[in-house]
Each structure stands twice: as structure tokens, then as C-alpha cells.
Design a protein around this motif. Structure first.
Motif, short mmCIF file in Angstrom:
data_model
loop_
_atom_site.label_atom_id
_atom_site.label_comp_id
_atom_site.label_asym_id
_atom_site.label_seq_id
_atom_site.Cartn_x
_atom_site.Cartn_y
_atom_site.Cartn_z
N GLU A 1 7.44 7.42 2.03
CA GLU A 1 6.25 7.50 2.90
C GLU A 1 6.44 6.67 4.16
O GLU A 1 6.81 5.51 4.08
N HIS B 1 -9.45 12.52 -1.80
CA HIS B 1 -8.74 11.26 -1.57
C HIS B 1 -9.31 10.18 -2.51
O HIS B 1 -10.17 10.46 -3.34
N HIS B 2 -8.82 8.95 -2.38
CA HIS B 2 -9.23 7.90 -3.33
C HIS B 2 -10.74 7.68 -3.35
O HIS B 2 -11.29 7.25 -4.36
N ARG C 1 3.68 11.33 -7.66
CA ARG C 1 4.56 10.52 -6.83
C ARG C 1 4.71 9.09 -7.32
O ARG C 1 3.77 8.50 -7.81
N CYS D 1 6.96 11.89 4.12
CA CYS D 1 5.69 12.20 4.78
C CYS D 1 5.49 11.16 5.89
O CYS D 1 5.63 9.96 5.65
N TRP E 1 0.28 17.78 -5.56
CA TRP E 1 0.82 16.54 -4.97
C TRP E 1 -0.15 15.43 -5.35
O TRP E 1 -1.23 15.31 -4.77
N HIS F 1 -4.98 14.94 6.31
CA HIS F 1 -5.93 14.01 5.69
C HIS F 1 -7.28 14.21 6.37
O HIS F 1 -7.41 13.93 7.56
N GLN G 1 3.81 3.87 -0.77
CA GLN G 1 4.29 4.31 -2.07
C GLN G 1 5.77 4.00 -2.16
O GLN G 1 6.59 4.80 -1.78
N ARG H 1 0.82 -1.18 0.00
CA ARG H 1 0.00 0.00 0.00
C ARG H 1 0.87 1.25 0.00
O ARG H 1 0.56 2.25 -0.60
N PHE I 1 0.86 18.21 6.75
CA PHE I 1 0.03 17.41 5.86
C PHE I 1 -1.30 17.22 6.61
O PHE I 1 -1.30 17.07 7.84
N TRP J 1 -3.10 8.19 8.96
CA TRP J 1 -3.19 9.47 8.23
C TRP J 1 -4.48 10.20 8.62
O TRP J 1 -4.52 11.41 8.70
N GLU K 1 -8.43 6.33 5.93
CA GLU K 1 -8.93 7.13 4.81
C GLU K 1 -9.20 6.21 3.61
O GLU K 1 -8.36 5.42 3.20
C1 GLC Z 1 -0.55 5.97 1.70
C2 GLC Z 1 -1.99 5.74 1.95
C3 GLC Z 1 -2.82 6.88 1.46
C4 GLC Z 1 -2.29 8.18 1.98
C5 GLC Z 1 -0.83 8.32 1.60
C6 GLC Z 1 -0.18 9.56 2.12
O1 GLC Z 1 -0.24 5.82 0.35
O2 GLC Z 1 -2.39 4.56 1.32
O3 GLC Z 1 -4.11 6.70 1.89
O4 GLC Z 1 -3.00 9.22 1.45
O5 GLC Z 1 -0.15 7.22 2.13
O6 GLC Z 1 1.15 9.62 1.72
#
Ligand code: GLC
Length: 484
Positions: A302, A132-133, A289, A317, A240, A57, A24, A22, A55, A324, A68
Motif C-alpha cells: 500500500e 469502509h471501517h 489482505r 494500491c 478485497w 474511496h 498494511q 496504519r 480504486f 484515499w 476516510e
Molecule cells: C489504508 C487506510 C485505509 C484505506 C486503505 C486502502 O490501510 O488506512 O483507510 O482504505 O489504506 O488500501
């Protein structure tokens, strides 16, 4: 940094990051392309001097205190687990999740309070989740009614309903650079998850090559939403873009994890998006990213910090709590850990983007203010060794981390407190390696004043008088300032 060292840093980084599909992850240095546009170069250089950002969320998911968006994703992973009364049936769950729109009413929303707390902590830029997604727009998009300003959302009747605009204005007037987090994947859009098929995983749920009109619609929808953000919200400094699996196959790098995760060609046409965005916002940093190349102006490890300096622009981050998004009673990292992390990041040439998840009422947990206050008190004394700094050899030795001001006339050696101790106790003598071998004219501990020293070859020996060794001003990390 020599190339052997860089290779080592990259290897360690990949090793650390292989724990989850999950996050990045990719080889952060490979394929980096410095921007050629002078305005982007300038913005990037300014951004690199800022070092510390906020940051956030925030979305309707914050009401359930859950991760999230990810509970909507039909992948069987720890972070996608569904809980609550509707968890047993995916389709019921999605309905209930989307219904969160009808109860979202963050009445305590007061972005000036956030901006003031962040400013006082020494933060200099903000990145906010405009979408967000899950596809819920925290701005007044005209492309969808799944948004905070739609009449189905109770907060829409509040004069500050367009929270993205309010947040950007509040932080901008406190001198912050402004970043829009925007998810390329949109799990609410019928052109990303076409209702004809059930969603299968995080990816588009049909083949864009087979159904080009539908994919074209999605591309236009994304383009239009980004254009709204680039035109109706004042000056924006950073775009971003999250959801690195939305990319053409041609840009898939060597990370095995990505090859496993990305199953479909999902070319969103970044060239067209970036051209439009920079047409409205000259010098805009585009951070697509994990998609190495022209549109990833800096890299974004991340929830981790590279173990050695990287010589390309980068930002870690990291969450203040464990998530988050807002989770009631989340445990927030102590100020000591935030400051130690900041010093390590900066000594390796990076920026620190620290995430706080606002609550469904529209405020932060009291602990978040408490941590930022403590960080700010430390920054007020020691910030001069952080901002506008560059890396300098020997980078780190034991618990000492080095930086230099970009003017080259001053270096700083940060001594960290012990892991579980906020207070520092200095020894009677401190030995440092001369940064870059440069002779030193004057030595001072920030907040405590001048100290005596002598130089033996490449080693600086500093004498710390008894009166200064356990001074209560020495919290978290002491900065020894060396004038050359
Ligand atoms: C991860 C999470 C995503 C979040 C992101 C922030 O990829 O899956 O939900 O927004 O981190 O960097």
C-alpha cells in the motif's frame, strides 16, 4: 528471480514500509499460498494480465473532505486527528460524523462517466469501497440502516441510490473486472464496538473469547453482508477485504508492527466466508489482505512499490492525490509520475491500482479526468508492452525498464523521461542488454517506427536518426519493441 535477490527485495520493502502502523505492512512474500481451485487460478491469471485498475474511496466522510473513517478511531496518530466544531469531545464528534448520513446527496453521480474515463485511460478493473471501517454501507444492505439506501440518507430517493450496484453495472458493461472493497472491522456495529465499553482503538472493544455470543453475532453480520454483495450485484471477480487486524492470532506473521497493533483474537471464519462467496461467485479472488495463507490470493503493498520483481501475484494500491478520500484542492500526481510508476510496477510483475476519491457531489475533480486522459493517450500507443506482460531479466538498468509479452516472442524496453520533464530526448545511439540474452530480429519505437540496430555479444546497439530523437510523440516514456 534468484532467492538472494528476492530476499533483498523483501528487506527493502519492509524498510520502506515501516513508517506507519496504519498502512498494511508485512513481509509481502512470506506465507503466500497459490490457489488450488482451477477457476481461481484462471481468474488470477486473467487479473494479472490486466495490470491497471481503478480504486475508489467514497463515503459520507467525503462531505467533510477528511480522511476516510479514521477520525473515529481512538488512537492518537497523525491520521486519526479530529477537526471541526465537535473535535473537542469524542462522543459529540461521533454523533456529528454519523449524522453525515442525513446530508449525503451526491446528485451528480454518473458512474458511466467514470467508467468511460477509466476505460479510455486503459484501466481494466475497478475496486470500490462498498463499506469502509466506519460501517456506512454504500449498498442496500438488509443488516443495518446505516446505509446509503436508508430513508435518513437524502440520496435514498434517487433511482440510482444503490451506488454499488450502479457502479458495478456501469464498469462491467465497459468490460471491467469488478472488485468489492469491504472492511472487516465495522466501527458502527454494536457487535464490534459494543456500546457497553468505550472504543479503545481500531480493534474489537471487548474480548471475543469472553463474550462469544456477541462475537458470533458479528461474524454472522459480516457473513450476511458479504453474501448480499455476492448475490445481488451481478458477477463479482474480487473480494478485497481490508482491516487485516481482524484475524485469528494463528495467522499473525512476523511483522512486529502487527503484533503491536492486534491485541485481540478476532477470528471472522474466513473459510466459511470464502466457501459461501465462491459458491455464488465461482473463481472469485479473495484478498484477505495482509493475512498470509489460503485467502490472500494476491498481496497488496500500500502506497509503495516493491523495489524488485516479486514472483507472487501482487498489486500496489496508490493514491492519485495525497489521500484515499476526497479532499478539496488535493494535489494530484502528474501523468508522468503515473506512467513511470506503471512501468516500474509492471516490470516487476505487479498490477497498479490507482485511487481516485469522488467528491460529495458524486463526481471527480477535473484534474482526475485530465490525468486519466493523458495516461490514456500514452497507453493507446504503448499499452501493448504493458498488458499481458511478464518480467524479464535484466528487469531494470538505469532509467530503462523491461517487460516481455507472455507469448515470449516480444520484449519491450521502456525508457523513462527525466524526473521533471514530460518530453523525451533520445541519444543518437541506445545500448540495451539483450533481454534474457534472446537474439533480436526487429527493433521499433512504438509510435515512431522501425530503427536500425546491431548486436555485439549481449548488447544491442540501436541507432536513432536525428528526425526521431525529439519527436513530440515521445512523452513520459518511450517503448522500444524488440521482436525475437
Ligand atoms: C489504508 C487506510 C485505509 C484505506 C486503505 C486502502 O490501510 O488506512 O483507510 O482504505 O489504506 O488500501
Amino acid at each position: 528471480m534468484n532467492s538472494r535477490k528476492k530476499q533483498f527485495a523483501t528487506i527493502v520493502f519492509i524498510f520502506l514500509s515501516s513508517y506507519s502502523a496504519r498502512s498494511q505492512e508485512h513481509n509481502v512474500s512470506a506465507g503466500y499460498m497459490p490457489p488450488s481451485d482451477p477457476l481461481v487460478q484462471q481468474n488470477l491469471a486473467e487479473w494479472q494480465d490486466l495490470k491497471f485498475g481503478l480504486f475508489m474511496h467514497w463515503g459520507t466522510y467525503s462531505q467533510w473532505g477528511i480522511v476516510e473513517s479514521w477520525s473515529l478511531c481512538p488512537e492518537d496518530e497523525g491520521w486519526t486527528v479530529r477537526r471541526g466544531p465537535h473535535a473537542q469531545n469524542y462522543f459529540d464528534y461521533v454523533k456529528a460524523y454519523e449524522n453525515l448520513q442525513t446530508t449525503f446527496n451526491p446528485k451528480q453521480f454518473n458512474p458511466e462517466k467514470w467508467a468511460d474515463a477509466a476505460k479510455q485511460a486503459g484501466m481494466k478493473y475497478v475496486v470500490f469501497t462498498t463499506k469502509h471501517h466506519d460501517g456506512f454501507a454504500m449498498f442496500d444492505t438488509q443488516q443495518s440502516d446505516y446505509k446509503i439506501t436508508d430513508s435518513k440518507t437524502p440520496f435514498s430517493s434517487n433511482p440510482r441510490a444503490n451506488v454499488t450496484k450502479e457502479i458495478f453495472n456501469a464498469f462491467r458493461s465497459d468490460g471491467f473486472k469488478i472488485g468489492t472493497y469491504f472492511s472487516k472491522p465495522d466501527w458502527h456495529s454494536d457487535d464490534y464496538w459494543w456500546p457497553y465499553f468505550p472504543p479503545k482503538d481500531r480493534n474489537v472493544n471487548y474480548d471475543p473469547i469472553k463474550y462469544p455470543e456477541r462475537w458470533e453475532n458479528f461474524k454472522n453480520f459480516t457473513y450476511n453482508q458479504i453474501e448480499e454483495l455476492m448475490t445481488g450485484y451481478g458477477k463479482v471477480d474480487i473480494l478485497w477485504l481490508d482491516g487485516g487486524w481482524v484475524r485469528p492470532f494463528a495467522t499473525i506473521d512476523t511483522a512486529v508492527e502487527w503484533q503491536r497493533t492486534i491485541k485481540t483474537e478476532q477470528d471472522i471464519d474466513m473459510a466459511r466466508i470464502a466457501k459461501m462467496a465462491r459458491g455464488h461467485q465461482p473463481g472469485l479472488l479473495v484478498v484477505d489482505r495482509t493475512v498470509p495463507g489460503e485467502y490472500e490470493n494476491y498481496v497488496t503493498p500500500e502506497q509503495q512499490v516493491p523495489s524488485e520483481p516479486l514472483d507472487i501475484p501482487w498489486e500496489s494500491c496508490l493514491t492519485l492525490g495525497n489521500s484515499w478520500s476526497y479532499v478539496p484542492n488535493d494535489t494530484y500526481k502528474p501523468a508522468r509520475q503515473i506512467i513511470h510508476t506503471l512501468v516500474k510496477i509492471v516490470s516487476r510483475g505487479g498490477n497498479y491500482l490507482l485511487n481516485i476519491g469522488p467528491s460529495p457531489d458524486g463526481d471527480w475533480a477535473p484534474d482526475a479526468y485530465d490525468r486519466l486522459k493523458a495516461v490514456g493517450e500514452w497507453m493507446a500507443i504503448n499499452g501493448e508492452g504493458i498488458y499481458s506482460s511478464r518480467t524479464i531479466a535484466p528487469y531494470a538498468q538505469h532509467n530503462i525498464y523491461y517487460t516481455q509479452h507472455k507469448d515470449g516472442h516480444t520484449s519491450y524496453a521502456f525508457l523513462l523521461s527525466d524526473e521533471n520533464n514530460d518530453q523525451l530526448h533520445l541519444p543518437p545511439t541506445i545500448q540495451l542488454t539483450l533481454p534474457d540474452g534472446k537474439p533480436v530480429k526487429r527493433v521499433e519505437i512504438l509510435g515512431l517506427g522501425k530503427l536500425k540496430f546491431k548486436t555485439k555479444g549481449n548488447v544491442l546497439e540501436i541507432t536513432v536518426p536525428e528526425s526521431k530523437r525529439s519527436n513530440t510523440a515521445l512523452r513520459y516514456a518511450a517503448a522500444i519493441k524488440l521482436s525475437h
